[in-house]
Design a protein around this motif. Structure first.
Motif, PDB file in Angstrom:
ATOM      1  N   PHE A  19      50.523  35.480  34.256  1.00 16.31           N
ATOM      2  CA  PHE A  19      49.155  35.788  34.447  1.00 16.31           C
ATOM      3  C   PHE A  19      48.364  34.395  34.698  1.00 16.31           C
ATOM      4  O   PHE A  19      47.440  33.977  35.411  1.00 16.31           O
ATOM      5  CB  PHE A  19      48.532  36.734  33.722  1.00 16.31           C
ATOM      6  CG  PHE A  19      47.078  37.063  34.139  1.00 16.31           C
ATOM      7  CD1 PHE A  19      46.691  37.813  35.084  1.00 16.31           C
ATOM      8  CD2 PHE A  19      45.908  36.740  33.217  1.00 16.31           C
ATOM      9  CE1 PHE A  19      45.515  38.143  35.601  1.00 16.31           C
ATOM     10  CE2 PHE A  19      44.745  36.948  33.723  1.00 16.31           C
ATOM     11  CZ  PHE A  19      44.493  37.665  34.902  1.00 16.31           C
TER      12      PHE A  19
ATOM     13  N   SER B  99      42.415  48.577  31.422  1.00 22.49           N
ATOM     14  CA  SER B  99      42.913  47.393  32.533  1.00 22.49           C
ATOM     15  C   SER B  99      43.899  46.709  31.768  1.00 22.49           C
ATOM     16  O   SER B  99      44.798  46.184  32.402  1.00 22.49           O
ATOM     17  CB  SER B  99      41.565  46.749  32.868  1.00 22.49           C
ATOM     18  OG  SER B  99      40.838  47.251  33.670  1.00 22.49           O
TER      19      SER B  99
ATOM     20  N   ALA C  73      47.496  45.906  33.241  1.00 22.29           N
ATOM     21  CA  ALA C  73      47.983  44.498  33.577  1.00 22.29           C
ATOM     22  C   ALA C  73      49.229  44.178  32.731  1.00 22.29           C
ATOM     23  O   ALA C  73      50.127  43.479  33.656  1.00 22.29           O
ATOM     24  CB  ALA C  73      46.974  43.490  33.009  1.00 22.29           C
ATOM     25  N   SER C  74      49.339  44.518  31.500  1.00 28.15           N
ATOM     26  CA  SER C  74      50.522  44.254  31.007  1.00 28.15           C
ATOM     27  C   SER C  74      51.756  44.945  31.630  1.00 28.15           C
ATOM     28  O   SER C  74      52.845  44.427  31.767  1.00 28.15           O
ATOM     29  CB  SER C  74      50.641  44.371  29.440  1.00 28.15           C
ATOM     30  OG  SER C  74      49.926  45.567  29.062  1.00 28.15           O
TER      31      SER C  74
ATOM     32  N   SER D 249      52.057  45.936  34.620  1.00 29.11           N
ATOM     33  CA  SER D 249      52.107  44.973  35.987  1.00 29.11           C
ATOM     34  C   SER D 249      53.127  43.906  35.722  1.00 29.11           C
ATOM     35  O   SER D 249      53.893  43.508  36.317  1.00 29.11           O
ATOM     36  CB  SER D 249      50.954  44.779  36.539  1.00 29.11           C
ATOM     37  OG  SER D 249      50.219  46.006  36.951  1.00 29.11           O
ATOM     38  N   ILE D 250      52.750  42.979  34.750  1.00 30.31           N
ATOM     39  CA  ILE D 250      53.344  41.881  34.380  1.00 30.31           C
ATOM     40  C   ILE D 250      54.735  42.288  33.968  1.00 30.31           C
ATOM     41  O   ILE D 250      55.612  41.466  34.409  1.00 30.31           O
ATOM     42  CB  ILE D 250      52.704  41.080  33.138  1.00 30.31           C
ATOM     43  CG1 ILE D 250      51.436  40.425  33.747  1.00 30.31           C
ATOM     44  CG2 ILE D 250      53.641  40.122  32.664  1.00 30.31           C
ATOM     45  CD1 ILE D 250      50.420  39.872  32.548  1.00 30.31           C
TER      46      ILE D 250
ATOM     47  N   TYR E   8      51.713  46.099  41.973  1.00 28.15           N
ATOM     48  CA  TYR E   8      51.547  45.176  40.689  1.00 28.15           C
ATOM     49  C   TYR E   8      51.061  43.850  40.731  1.00 28.15           C
ATOM     50  O   TYR E   8      50.018  43.307  39.942  1.00 28.15           O
ATOM     51  CB  TYR E   8      52.852  45.469  39.927  1.00 28.15           C
ATOM     52  CG  TYR E   8      53.439  46.415  39.793  1.00 28.15           C
ATOM     53  CD1 TYR E   8      53.045  47.480  38.987  1.00 28.15           C
ATOM     54  CD2 TYR E   8      54.557  47.018  40.654  1.00 28.15           C
ATOM     55  CE1 TYR E   8      53.468  48.577  38.647  1.00 28.15           C
ATOM     56  CE2 TYR E   8      55.199  48.387  40.703  1.00 28.15           C
ATOM     57  CZ  TYR E   8      54.553  49.277  39.626  1.00 28.15           C
ATOM     58  OH  TYR E   8      54.913  50.426  39.570  1.00 28.15           O
TER      59      TYR E   8
ATOM     60  N   LEU F 151      47.212  42.210  39.355  1.00 26.87           N
ATOM     61  CA  LEU F 151      46.924  41.181  38.838  1.00 26.87           C
ATOM     62  C   LEU F 151      46.263  39.961  39.455  1.00 26.87           C
ATOM     63  O   LEU F 151      45.401  39.235  38.710  1.00 26.87           O
ATOM     64  CB  LEU F 151      48.422  40.313  38.312  1.00 26.87           C
ATOM     65  CG  LEU F 151      49.094  41.403  37.269  1.00 26.87           C
ATOM     66  CD1 LEU F 151      50.450  40.541  37.259  1.00 26.87           C
ATOM     67  CD2 LEU F 151      48.446  41.332  36.123  1.00 26.87           C
ATOM     68  N   THR F 152      46.551  39.935  40.734  1.00 27.13           N
ATOM     69  CA  THR F 152      45.748  39.014  41.566  1.00 27.13           C
ATOM     70  C   THR F 152      44.285  39.170  41.542  1.00 27.13           C
ATOM     71  O   THR F 152      43.279  38.435  41.373  1.00 27.13           O
ATOM     72  CB  THR F 152      46.276  38.800  42.957  1.00 27.13           C
ATOM     73  OG1 THR F 152      47.742  38.768  42.832  1.00 27.13           O
ATOM     74  CG2 THR F 152      45.704  37.482  43.638  1.00 27.13           C
TER      75      THR F 152
ATOM     76  N   ALA G 184      42.688  40.966  39.164  1.00 29.01           N
ATOM     77  CA  ALA G 184      42.124  40.768  38.099  1.00 29.01           C
ATOM     78  C   ALA G 184      41.715  39.272  38.033  1.00 29.01           C
ATOM     79  O   ALA G 184      40.676  38.799  37.410  1.00 29.01           O
ATOM     80  CB  ALA G 184      43.082  40.938  37.091  1.00 29.01           C
ATOM     81  N   SER G 185      42.578  38.344  38.516  1.00 31.01           N
ATOM     82  CA  SER G 185      42.385  36.800  38.285  1.00 31.01           C
ATOM     83  C   SER G 185      40.945  36.543  39.146  1.00 31.01           C
ATOM     84  O   SER G 185      40.023  35.767  38.764  1.00 31.01           O
ATOM     85  CB  SER G 185      43.325  35.928  38.965  1.00 31.01           C
ATOM     86  OG  SER G 185      44.556  36.094  38.043  1.00 31.01           O
TER      87      SER G 185
END
Lengths: 267, 250, 340
Positions: free
Chosen positions: A155, C20, C24-25, C27-28, C82, C86-87, C89-90
């Motif tokens: 991430f 969230s 996210a975790s 998805s990672i 997924y 994440l993208t 979120a960035s």
């Protein structure tokens, strides 16, 4: 496309600020991140009528501005940009909440106006806090802070890559926009006929670029692992953390301005 | 020193859509040679470079770097020997600072941080950009970015340099600096370019590609003086070899 | 729209952060299974693309106004749900840091509102089920249009709920919804049309960009259900825990529970409540809500100004002190600069 060039300028300006070498800049990024988040939580935790308790919180941005060697007005100007949303949503408070809560020199002040004012103050303080965090820390150090919070590398890496290519993409957008508007001088935006091809082509180019970037990585031995810097904690980091947390808790536990006011007026 | 040879034997590469990009290419580049690959757009220059480092694999034929054949198993070894700079330096510089970008390769080969530091400092010094060390790459000029991308491959101590259009989009001064830098390098070099004047300065040998085939392979001076050949390949005699437009003399 | 820090209470912010972070975790974990390291630069650059593309204004025919592209659906279509999440979120994190768009506390909500609904609800349930029958240009267009509209409707509904439960606006829930949903229907249509135009263009020009993800779709339905279940459970768990702690007055969540179950407190929380009560009074991190009648508000929510005169003097004095601290530091620094 003034807003695009503004954004490039904005990012670069904050980037340059983060390269400075002040006391605040030298603190461990994780400490700064924790203090910022704690500060924001304390700020928004005050009740909607508690405007007085918010005033001691102004000390934190002032300290960061001065110790961090950050110019006040450029950052303040940026924090105005977010205000409209909060102003718009908050305006219902004075309209709907007309209960007089205070009288001051025969003026009755309604709860709505007080909560509106506290909303605006909170907005300013939280926005300043975020902008000051990035301008004293910088994106690379934020990444280090995220890593020390055990956020997965995958991430953090893609977060940094996104940041890295924002300016490249913004520049491409500017040239596309320039090319478009030179041949369509009468239009304010981009006509619906060009929506797909214009962005779509940029998207395809971006996709191919990602491919080339990946090639560039594997050619230099990349196998899925990114190196990430670490910074050690020092005693100063620890002291800063403790002092700030204690200060913030004090502002939460005691109404400092009221105590001061009572002492002065002898109540 | 080992032999930093490049050998291609009857290399054919066909795109997924059936178009032939490389059609029976064979040549040999010897240790320390500087070879230019020229040809019009779409002649197959970039494809050729990509097959040398195993980003693309030929449909048939054999490529050998040093004594090692390019296969999926040998990629790590091959890529350590070869420094590849891209046409667009932005695609190669994806880190937050020049230092991190130059250190990217050495770190991937698991060197200790102190060794990484030595390699980076040396590479920056060779290219003459020690002062850019802590700058973020996106704030650099085109010439500076080019220099960083060269430093980023030099830090891996390559034996062979492959460069895709190194002088494209450089201002004249940056271009001249690049040429002087390339003249100092003792590496085996393979350079694709449209900048024939640079070829004249840097490369002794030139290979002309057209439609995926080798149209000519010989000494740079001979090839660049062959107006008929150049015209057929969509190229033009370099300015420095043309007669003066004012006095009509060379 | 982006939630701002000032519009959100710590409890709501915290819950949304936890949710969230959970998504996210998860998805990672999912992308790591793919082990496709090629995706890392693609995610990075596509994030930058969405960031930049959102700045282009597209004229809406027949009106004087303009709109921009919506990011979540596009990212989900290009990268899968997924990596898309994440993208997104960035992108939102960078907007929060550099443009103070949204905020650090509200980041969790923003990721949820703009990333979760688009990538994990609208994309699989709408886009994917429309193109399941076979990919055609028309289906791609309709799919991405509908997915954008519905994703944004859910997002704005979520914004309303979060603002409401944070007790920031006096606007009643229903009026707030009536204000927000139609506006976002219009915005969603525009975003949807632009997104659909882009996706169909890419499909006709370079179909292989969209293909690899679409071929992988079917096998992942199971794990998707698991994700939703995990998220719901964790949200309910965290939510109820935080709401015990939150305040001695019924807060937003409890108010909702009260309305639904007719029971103000969850039984088991009684003990915890009394022990924490004295501490809570001082350190309550939850501003008292005003979901009740005005009379209650007055008795429950303190106006912290005391008698207005000493309050005013105290407040001014504090500000004065804060500014003097700044001035003293500055003077001290300038002096040191001169000495050096």
């Amino acid at each position: 496309m003034a807003n695009v060039s503004d954004s490039i300028y904005e990012i670069r300006y904050l980037d340059e600020l983060s390269q400075k070498n002040s006391f605040i800049h030298k603190l461990h990024p994780l400490v700064k991140l924790i203090v910022s988040i704690f500060y924001i939580i304390i700020t928004v935790s005050f009740g909607k009528y508690e405007i007085l308790s918010l005033t001691p919180l102004t000390i934190y941005p002032i300290i960061l501005f001065t110790l961090g060697d950050i110019k006040f007005f450029p950052i303040l100007k940026r924090s105005f940009l977010v205000l409209p949303v909060v102003l718009g949503l908050g305006i219902f408070n004075p309209i709907l909440d007309r209960e007089p809560l205070l009288t001051f020199m025969n003026f009755a002040i309604t709860g709505g106006w007080i909560s509106y004012l506290s909303l605006i103050m909170k907005c300013f303080l939280t926005v300043l806090c975020a902008l000051l965090l990035i301008s004293t820390t910088g994106i690379n150090n934020i990444a280090i802070a995220l890593r020390s919070l055990l956020i997965p590398k995958i991430f953090v890496t893609q977060f940094l890559l996104t940041y890295r290519y924002i300016s490249v993409l913004l520049e491409e957008i500017i040239s596309i926009w320039t090319a478009y508007s030179l041949r369509a001088p009468e239009q304010k935006g981009i006509s619906y006929k060009s929506w797909g091809p214009l962005l779509g082509q940029l998207l395809i180019r971006t996709y191919d670029r990602a491919q080339r970037i990946y090639n560039g990585m594997v050619l230099r031995g990349f196998s899925g692992e990114f190196y990430q810097d670490k910074i050690r904690f020092s005693l100063i980091d620890f002291c800063y953390l403790v002092i700030m947390i204690v200060f913030l808790l004090l502002t939460k536990l005691y109404n400092i301005p009221l105590i001061l006011g009572n002492i002065l007026t002898g109540v | 020193m080992s032999h930093h040879k490049i050998i291609l034997e009857e290399v054919i590469y066909t795109y997924p859509d059936g178009k032939e990009a490389l059609n029976n290419i064979s040549f040999e580049v010897h240790h320390g040679e500087s070879v230019a690959i020229i040809g019009s757009n779409g002649a197959g220059k970039s494809t050729l470079l990509l097959t040398l480092v195993g980003i693309l694999f030929p449909s048939s034929g054999k490529i050998t770097i040093g004594d090692v054949p390019v296969t999926k198993q040998t990629l790590s070894l091959i890529r350590q020997k070869i420094g590849f700079t891209f046409q667009n330096a932005d695609d190669q510089l994806f880190n937050g600072s020049v230092y991190d970008d130059v250190a990217f390769g050495p770190r991937n080969y698991k060197l200790s941080e102190s060794d990484v530091e030595k390699k980076v400092s040396k590479a920056l010094e060779i290219v003459g950009i020690t002062h850019l060390r802590d700058r973020p790459p996106y704030k650099l000029s085109g010439g500076e970015k080019r220099s960083v991308s060269i430093a980023a491959v030099l830090s891996m101590d390559p034996d062979i340099l492959l460069m895709d259009e190194p002088s494209a989009a450089l201002d004249p001064k940056s271009r001249r600096r690049l040429i002087n830098l390339l003249l100092d390098f003792k590496h085996t070099k393979l350079i694709t370019t449209h900048d024939l004047d640079m070829v004249l300065d840097v490369c002794d040998r030139t290979i002309v590609l057209g439609n995926g085939k080798i149209l000519a392979d010989g000494s740079t001076v001979d090839i660049l003086n062959d107006e008929k050949l150049l015209d057929e390949c969509g190229l033009e005699k370099p300015l420095s070899l043309q007669s003066c437009p004012i006095c009509n003399k060379r | 729209m982006h939630m701002a820090d000032a519009l959100i209470s710590p409890v709501v912010g915290g819950i949304m952060w936890a949710t969230s972070a959970g998504a996210a975790s998860y998805s990672i974990k999912k992308i790591k299974l793919d082990l496709d390291e090629k995706k890392i630069p693609l995610m990075g650059v596509m994030g930058a693309f969405v960031f930049a593309a959102q700045m282009i204004n597209f004229t809406i025919p027949g009106t004087g106004s303009s709109g921009h592209i919506g990011g979540g659906i596009l990212l989900a279509i290009l990268l899968g749900p997924y990596a898309g999440f994440l993208t997104m979120a960035s992108v939102l994190a960078i907007q929060a840091l550099f443009f103070a768009d949204g905020g650090l506390l509200a980041l969790g909500s923003n990721i949820f509102n703009l990333g979760f609904y688009t990538c994990f609800i609208a994309y699989p349930l709408i886009y994917k089920s429309i193109i399941k029958k076979g990919i055609t240009k028309k289906r791609i267009f309709v799919g991405s249009l509908l997915a954008s509209v519905i994703g944004l409707q859910l997002g704005s509904f979520s914004v309303v709920l979060q603002t409401f439960f944070s007790g920031i606006t006096e606007l009643p829930l229903l009026s707030f919804l009536l204000l927000m949903q139609p506006i976002h229907l219009a915005i969603g249509l525009i975003e949807g049309l632009i997104t659909a135009a882009v996706v169909t263009f890419v499909w006709s020009a370079r179909p292989e960009i969209l293909e690899p993800i679409n071929s992988k779709i079917r096998s992942k339905n199971m794990s998707y259900k698991k994700l939703i279940a995990v998220l719901l459970c964790s949200a309910v768990l965290i939510g109820s825990m935080l709401s015990w702690y939150a305040s001695s007055n019924p807060d937003g969540l409890e108010w909702a529970i009260e309305n639904i179950t007719g029971n103000a407190e969850l039984e088991s929380s009684e003990n915890l409540h009394t022990t924490l009560e004295s501490f809570q009074e001082k350190i309550s991190f939850l501003p008292d809500y005003s979901l009740k009648t005005k009379v209650e508000v007055e008795s429950n929510t303190p106006v912290d100004v005391g008698t207005s005169v000493s309050g005013l003097i105290g407040g001014l004095l504090t500000l004065f002190l804060a500014i003097s601290i700044g001035l003293v530091i500055k003077l001290f620094k300038n002096k040191r600069l001169k000495e050096n």
